[in-house]
Design a protein around this motif. Structure first.
Motif, PDB file in Angstrom:
ATOM      1  N   ASP A  50       0.648 -22.503  -0.438  1.00  0.00           N
ATOM      2  CA  ASP A  50       0.139 -22.973   0.849  1.00  0.00           C
ATOM      3  C   ASP A  50       0.851 -22.299   2.032  1.00  0.00           C
ATOM      4  N   HIS A  51       2.100 -21.864   1.852  1.00  0.00           N
ATOM      5  CA  HIS A  51       2.861 -21.290   2.958  1.00  0.00           C
ATOM      6  C   HIS A  51       2.505 -19.827   3.226  1.00  0.00           C
ATOM      7  N   LEU A  52       1.689 -19.237   2.340  1.00  0.00           N
ATOM      8  CA  LEU A  52       1.294 -17.837   2.535  1.00  0.00           C
ATOM      9  C   LEU A  52      -0.036 -17.763   3.280  1.00  0.00           C
ATOM     10  N   ASP A  53      -0.252 -16.654   3.951  1.00  0.00           N
ATOM     11  CA  ASP A  53      -1.525 -16.419   4.615  1.00  0.00           C
ATOM     12  C   ASP A  53      -2.555 -16.002   3.564  1.00  0.00           C
ATOM     13  N   HIS A  54      -3.560 -16.875   3.352  1.00  0.00           N
ATOM     14  CA  HIS A  54      -4.495 -16.664   2.249  1.00  0.00           C
ATOM     15  C   HIS A  54      -5.307 -15.394   2.406  1.00  0.00           C
ATOM     16  N   SER A  55      -5.744 -15.109   3.597  1.00  0.00           N
ATOM     17  CA  SER A  55      -6.551 -13.900   3.799  1.00  0.00           C
ATOM     18  C   SER A  55      -5.759 -12.647   3.471  1.00  0.00           C
ATOM     19  N   SER A  56      -4.433 -12.672   3.801  1.00  0.00           N
ATOM     20  CA  SER A  56      -3.594 -11.512   3.492  1.00  0.00           C
ATOM     21  C   SER A  56      -3.420 -11.340   1.992  1.00  0.00           C
ATOM     22  N   VAL A  57      -3.258 -12.473   1.264  1.00  0.00           N
ATOM     23  CA  VAL A  57      -3.112 -12.398  -0.194  1.00  0.00           C
ATOM     24  C   VAL A  57      -4.363 -11.823  -0.827  1.00  0.00           C
ATOM     25  N   ILE A  58      -5.546 -12.298  -0.374  1.00  0.00           N
ATOM     26  CA  ILE A  58      -6.812 -11.798  -0.913  1.00  0.00           C
ATOM     27  C   ILE A  58      -6.960 -10.304  -0.634  1.00  0.00           C
ATOM     28  N   LEU A  59      -6.617  -9.897   0.577  1.00  0.00           N
ATOM     29  CA  LEU A  59      -6.703  -8.480   0.926  1.00  0.00           C
ATOM     30  C   LEU A  59      -5.765  -7.650   0.057  1.00  0.00           C
ATOM     31  N   LEU A  60      -4.578  -8.210  -0.196  1.00  0.00           N
ATOM     32  CA  LEU A  60      -3.579  -7.511  -0.985  1.00  0.00           C
ATOM     33  C   LEU A  60      -4.025  -7.330  -2.438  1.00  0.00           C
ATOM     34  N   SER A  61      -4.798  -8.275  -2.973  1.00  0.00           N
ATOM     35  CA  SER A  61      -5.216  -8.216  -4.373  1.00  0.00           C
ATOM     36  C   SER A  61      -6.210  -7.085  -4.639  1.00  0.00           C
ATOM     37  N   GLY A  62      -6.899  -6.655  -3.601  1.00  0.00           N
ATOM     38  CA  GLY A  62      -7.875  -5.596  -3.774  1.00  0.00           C
ATOM     39  C   GLY A  62      -9.253  -6.075  -4.159  1.00  0.00           C
ATOM     40  N   ILE A  63      -9.456  -7.393  -4.309  1.00  0.00           N
ATOM     41  CA  ILE A  63     -10.769  -7.973  -4.586  1.00  0.00           C
ATOM     42  C   ILE A  63     -11.206  -8.748  -3.357  1.00  0.00           C
ATOM     43  N   SER A  64     -12.395  -8.524  -2.885  1.00  0.00           N
ATOM     44  CA  SER A  64     -12.867  -9.185  -1.680  1.00  0.00           C
ATOM     45  C   SER A  64     -14.170  -9.934  -1.949  1.00  0.00           C
ATOM     46  N   VAL A  65     -14.440 -10.960  -1.141  1.00  0.00           N
ATOM     47  CA  VAL A  65     -15.670 -11.744  -1.252  1.00  0.00           C
ATOM     48  C   VAL A  65     -16.850 -10.838  -0.945  1.00  0.00           C
ATOM     49  N   GLY A  66     -17.898 -10.929  -1.820  1.00  0.00           N
ATOM     50  CA  GLY A  66     -19.074 -10.089  -1.666  1.00  0.00           C
ATOM     51  C   GLY A  66     -18.999  -8.793  -2.435  1.00  0.00           C
ATOM     52  N   GLU A  67     -17.857  -8.518  -3.027  1.00  0.00           N
ATOM     53  CA  GLU A  67     -17.671  -7.279  -3.767  1.00  0.00           C
ATOM     54  C   GLU A  67     -18.357  -7.366  -5.129  1.00  0.00           C
ATOM     55  N   LYS A  68     -18.920  -6.273  -5.601  1.00  0.00           N
ATOM     56  CA  LYS A  68     -19.539  -6.176  -6.918  1.00  0.00           C
ATOM     57  C   LYS A  68     -18.465  -5.816  -7.931  1.00  0.00           C
ATOM     58  N   ILE A  69     -18.364  -6.644  -9.020  1.00  0.00           N
ATOM     59  CA  ILE A  69     -17.362  -6.407 -10.051  1.00  0.00           C
ATOM     60  C   ILE A  69     -18.053  -6.298 -11.402  1.00  0.00           C
ATOM     61  N   VAL A  70     -17.708  -5.283 -12.144  1.00  0.00           N
ATOM     62  CA  VAL A  70     -18.230  -5.101 -13.485  1.00  0.00           C
ATOM     63  C   VAL A  70     -17.310  -5.806 -14.469  1.00  0.00           C
ATOM     64  N   ILE A  71     -17.865  -6.637 -15.352  1.00  0.00           N
ATOM     65  CA  ILE A  71     -17.091  -7.332 -16.372  1.00  0.00           C
ATOM     66  C   ILE A  71     -17.619  -6.909 -17.738  1.00  0.00           C
ATOM     67  N   PRO A  72     -16.741  -6.418 -18.616  1.00  0.00           N
ATOM     68  CA  PRO A  72     -15.297  -6.260 -18.473  1.00  0.00           C
ATOM     69  C   PRO A  72     -14.924  -4.972 -17.743  1.00  0.00           C
ATOM     70  N   SER A  73     -13.766  -5.000 -17.015  1.00  0.00           N
ATOM     71  CA  SER A  73     -13.190  -3.824 -16.362  1.00  0.00           C
ATOM     72  C   SER A  73     -11.721  -4.123 -16.106  1.00  0.00           C
ATOM     73  N   ASP A  74     -10.994  -3.131 -15.574  1.00  0.00           N
ATOM     74  CA  ASP A  74      -9.561  -3.339 -15.283  1.00  0.00           C
ATOM     75  C   ASP A  74      -9.335  -3.827 -13.856  1.00  0.00           C
ATOM     76  N   LYS A  75     -10.364  -4.318 -13.176  1.00  0.00           N
ATOM     77  CA  LYS A  75     -10.247  -4.762 -11.788  1.00  0.00           C
ATOM     78  C   LYS A  75      -9.247  -5.910 -11.665  1.00  0.00           C
ATOM     79  N   PHE A  76      -9.323  -6.874 -12.611  1.00  0.00           N
ATOM     80  CA  PHE A  76      -8.418  -8.018 -12.541  1.00  0.00           C
ATOM     81  C   PHE A  76      -6.980  -7.615 -12.874  1.00  0.00           C
ATOM     82  N   ALA A  77      -6.833  -6.685 -13.832  1.00  0.00           N
ATOM     83  CA  ALA A  77      -5.480  -6.213 -14.161  1.00  0.00           C
ATOM     84  C   ALA A  77      -4.829  -5.519 -12.971  1.00  0.00           C
TER      85      ALA A  77
END
Length: 844
Positions: A50-77
């Protein structure tokens, strides 16, 4: 809505080192490695951070809302890897919480590392903890990452390594803070410094030309332990050790051993055991407190080389013979790379090759000494030159003068737009700016910006102005059963033209380089005095012609001892002088001429030749001097010579009176005398900032008529700290440490004196806010009633130590302790030790 979790086939994600779990509400994701499917990220929520800025964490992960993801892939790794690298999490999970058609919803679940609530130290002193605290650069609320802990340990160990504790260990104890509502911990740095390590022995092998002791002498910062070497530690610091090895090779190169090298070196630690024996051995044995380092190195000297043929290529302005004469290296001289470089690029005497060109405008001049042939033990050098074209000065700018006006700075500069560039003029400009005393002399920086296209050079003088141009002094002293109080105000950068501008009084109008001094002193009972002086260094603003004027009044009587005053001495004085900077023999010379007038009113005096009456002192004064010291506060180089003279009119030689029959009041109605003062001083930079100062003084008071005694008001009084106190007889007080004030002169003063001083100085700090240096001195001097008894080598001797503190608001303050080796004037026993205080160079 209640979430129903379904585990998606984890094998695919484990193969990518990912931990991703799927939850199902309406649909189940089937993973087919042969037929991957594409999904769109509908939303991402963050839990556990809760103490972290959520938008910054999401941006840092490299996955964004609305993004197309192929499953299975190494995107989550990849996302997991990027988040782990932040070092602020203990655990990370990525969940698929919901699936709607080809839309998935994700949850990032974190377990964060604790934050620091506060930190403390164990095992070290409070002062050591305070110094380490400044170096750690950590603060309450920082995340306790492994990297942060490792960095803190390294800083602590580096700190103690610089102090000689190479075996320091640090244990970081992390204690949960139960008083904190958040996940926080208290950190304790438990430090064990271990034993101090010092260098026991430095051994060399392979050296024949240089002895082991001479090699050790080249090592300026890596020294064997010696109990008497209190000014230099015996720590092994890697950077200093490397620099010292370079100095050894440089020494060999300068002796002609061009191929010299240190082929190998090693250091090893020997731990000392706890000493045995009696209590004295245990307390004072060095092994009880120190481990020892031994240093060994092998030197390859090679053979000694000599200069053979030195040829010049590319020179057109000067002949090869002229350049060779300037180089001052002859065929057969031992090969010396340092000498070659110094005589080509920069020699403090100004006799190098570069000075020959760069002082004549050739700013782009370059010369590259190149070894073209090495045969047996001889080396041929080719001096490859590029002379370029003469360069003229373009713009000259000034920065950093926040108080001092530009014209005050510019009139001191020797670099004038349109003139040919001269490196010597730049150095001289720096020296003149240092002499002003308005700027930090250590930070005057000329920024040279050449323009090869148009053959010009722009110069910017970067200055760092001191905080104030005002000096205030207030002091008190005890003497003769009385408290003497003195106060003064000196404005060293005054502006008379701004006196009628109310906005300029902050608190005084400053910036034009004028000097105003006001002094007051009294003992509150029977003595008081006041003085006022003014100096304009550039009268008219176009030439360095100075105007100085001053006025003062002093009074003392004996009303403290008697109800009615039986004795008094009044003195009124005024002076005016004009000074001029000369250009011959060189432009370090000055000539100052002036007139001074003093009126003495004496009643029932016992310490003068004249007991009652009035004396007028009208004299022509002249001062001829040369001053080339580099800066006024802590000079490192240069010299100073001053010859002062004061001459009255020889009334007794022209008025036809028989002065042998006149009363004292008639003889001294108009004082007649001639007075000579000579001063000389030299400053030599021995090494680093260690400076040797050698100074001498001589004074002589003469008379025109043997029927008139020496003037009672202009005599010399030798001894003490040079402060006049409340003596109003127009005396000249000359300091000589280790003795009482005026203790080395006859009761009524001397007509001749000499004094010689040697001082060794070293700065503690040259910060312009408070410059401090320490000194050790030896000096001697004497004074005589007349020139017939003058014996220059019969001296009162003393030695001692002292400290000087310069603060812009208070000027130069000195504290000295001196020991007099000889009995003072008229005494039987030697003078012994004395403590002295000086103000604004009264001792110097």
């Amino acid at each position: 809505m209640k979430k129903i979790k379904y585990i998606i086939f984890l094998v695919a994600f484990l193969s990518c080192f990912a931990d991703v779990r799927a939850q199902k509400e309406e649909e189940l994701i089937y993973i087919d490695y042969f037929s991957p499917k594409e999904y769109e990220v509908g939303d991402i929520i963050i839990t556990g951070a809760d103490h972290l800025d959520h938008s910054s964490v999401i941006l840092l992960s490299g996955i964004s809302v609305g993004e197309k993801i192929v499953i299975p892939s190494d995107k989550f790794a990849t996302a997991l890897d990027r988040l782990w690298k932040q070092g602020i999490f203990d655990d990370i999970h990525i969940y698929i919480t919901k699936v709607k058609g080809r839309t998935i919803y994700l949850e990032y679940n974190f377990t964060t590392k604790p934050r620091m609530s506060h930190f403390s130290f164990e095992g070290i002193s409070r002062s050591e903890g305070d110094k380490i605290r400044e170096k750690l650069h950590i603060a309450i609320g920082d995340v306790l990452t492994d990297n942060m802990k490792t960095n803190c340990k390294n800083i602590i160990h580096d700190y103690f390594a610089d102090k000689g504790f190479y075996n320091a260990t640090t244990e970081i104890i992390e204690t949960p803070d139960t008083n904190s509502p958040r996940k926080e911990s208290h950190i304790t740095f438990k430090i064990d410094k271990g034993k101090k390590v010092r260098i026991a022995k430095i051994e060399t092998t392979g050296n024949e030309f240089l002895t082991e002791s001479k090699i050790r002498h080249q090592m300026k910062d890596t020294k064997e332990y010696r109990w008497w070497r209190f000014w230099k530690s015996s720590r092994l610091i890697e950077s200093d050790y490397k620099a010292d090895k370079d100095r050894i090779i440089e020494k060999y190169n300068n002796e002609g051993f061009r191929d010299a090298a240190i082929t190998w070196d090693t250091t090893y630690l020997v731990k000392s055991d706890k000493p045995k024996g009696n209590i004295f051995t245990r307390l004072f044995s060095k092994k009880a407190k120190h481990d020892e380092i031994f240093v060994k190195m092998n030197v390859y000297e090679g053979k000694k080389y000599y200069f053979r043929n030195i040829t010049w290529v590319g020179n057109t302005k000067y002949t090869s013979k002229e350049l060779s004469d300037r180089l001052r290296i002859n065929k057969g001289d031992p090969y010396n790379k340092e000498l070659l470089t110094r005589n080509v690029t920069y020699d403090a005497t100004g006799k190098d090759i570069s000075s020959l060109y760069m002082d004549d405008g050739y700013l782009f001049f370059r010369v590259i000494p190149t070894e073209i042939n090495i045969e047996n033990d001889s080396i041929d050098i080719e001096m490859r030159m590029y002379e370029g074209v003469q360069t003229r000065i373009g713009k000259v700018d000034i920065t950093g003068n926040t108080t001092t006006n530009d014209f005050v700075v510019r009139r001191e500069l020797k670099t004038i737009p349109g003139q040919l560039f001269s490196r010597d003029d730049v150095f001289r400009s720096i020296r003149e700016l240092q002499q002003l005393g308005y700027f930090d002399p250590e930070k005057i920086n000329p920024k040279i910006e050449p323009n090869m296209q148009n053959g010009t050079v722009d110069i910017t003088y970067e200055l760092d102005e001191k905080n104030s141009g005002n000096m205030v002094n207030a002091s008190g002293g005890w003497g003769g059963g009385m408290l003497l109080l003195q106060a003064g105000l000196t404005l060293t950068n005054f502006s008379a033209r701004k006196m009628f501008d109310p906005s300029a009084w902050r608190p005084f109008p400053v910036g034009d380089g004028q000097r105003v001094s006001l002094g007051l002193q009294t003992n509150g009972s029977y003595y008081y005095g006041a003085s006022l002086s003014f100096t304009e260094p550039w009268l008219g603003g176009k030439k360095p012609t100075s105007l100085s004027a001053g006025i003062y009044y002093n009074y003392q009587d004996d009303s403290y001892y008697y109800d009615v005053s039986n004795y008094h001495l009044k003195m009124f004085g005024a002076s005016v002088s004009l000074g001029k900077r000369l250009t011959w023999p060189d432009d370090y010379f000055t000539l100052v001429q002036g007139i001074k007038y003093q009126l003495y009113d004496v009643k029932n005096a016992t310490s003068f030749v004249m007991t009652t009456g009035k004396s007028n002192n009208l004299a022509y004064t002249i001062t001829f001097g040369r001053n080339s010291i580099d800066q006024p506060i802590y000079p490192r180089s240069g010299s100073e010579f001053v010859a002062e003279g004061a001459f009255t009119f020889p009334y007794s030689l022209v008025d036809g009176k028989d002065y042998s029959k006149l009363t004292d009041q008639e003889k001294y109605k108009w004082l007649e005398y001639y007075k000579i003062n000579l001063r000389a001083g030299w400053y030599i930079n021995i090494v680093d900032n260690l400076v040797l100062s050698a100074r001498s003084r001589f004074g002589f008071l003469g008379r025109y008529n043997k029927d008139i005694d020496y003037s009672p008001f202009e005599r010399f009084y030798l001894g003490g700290d040079g402060l006049t106190g409340y003596a109003l007889d127009g005396r000249e007080v000359v300091s000589l440490r280790g003795y009482d004030a005026s203790a080395l002169s006859p009761d009524r003063g001397a007509s001749v004196f000499d004094k010689f001083t040697l001082e060794l100085r070293y700065p503690i700090t040259l910060n312009p806010a408070a410059s401090v240096y320490v000194l050790a001195f030896a000096e001697g001097g004497n004074s005589w009633s007349n020139f017939a008894s003058f014996s220059p080598f019969k001296m009162y001797r003393s030695a001692g130590v002292g400290v000087r503190i310069f603060m812009q608001m208070f000027g130069l303050i000195g504290f000295d302790w001196g020991y007099g080796f000889d009995p003072a004037f008229g005494e039987v026993n030697r003078s012994k030790g004395h403590f002295h205080i000086s103000l604004n160079g009264s001792i110097d």
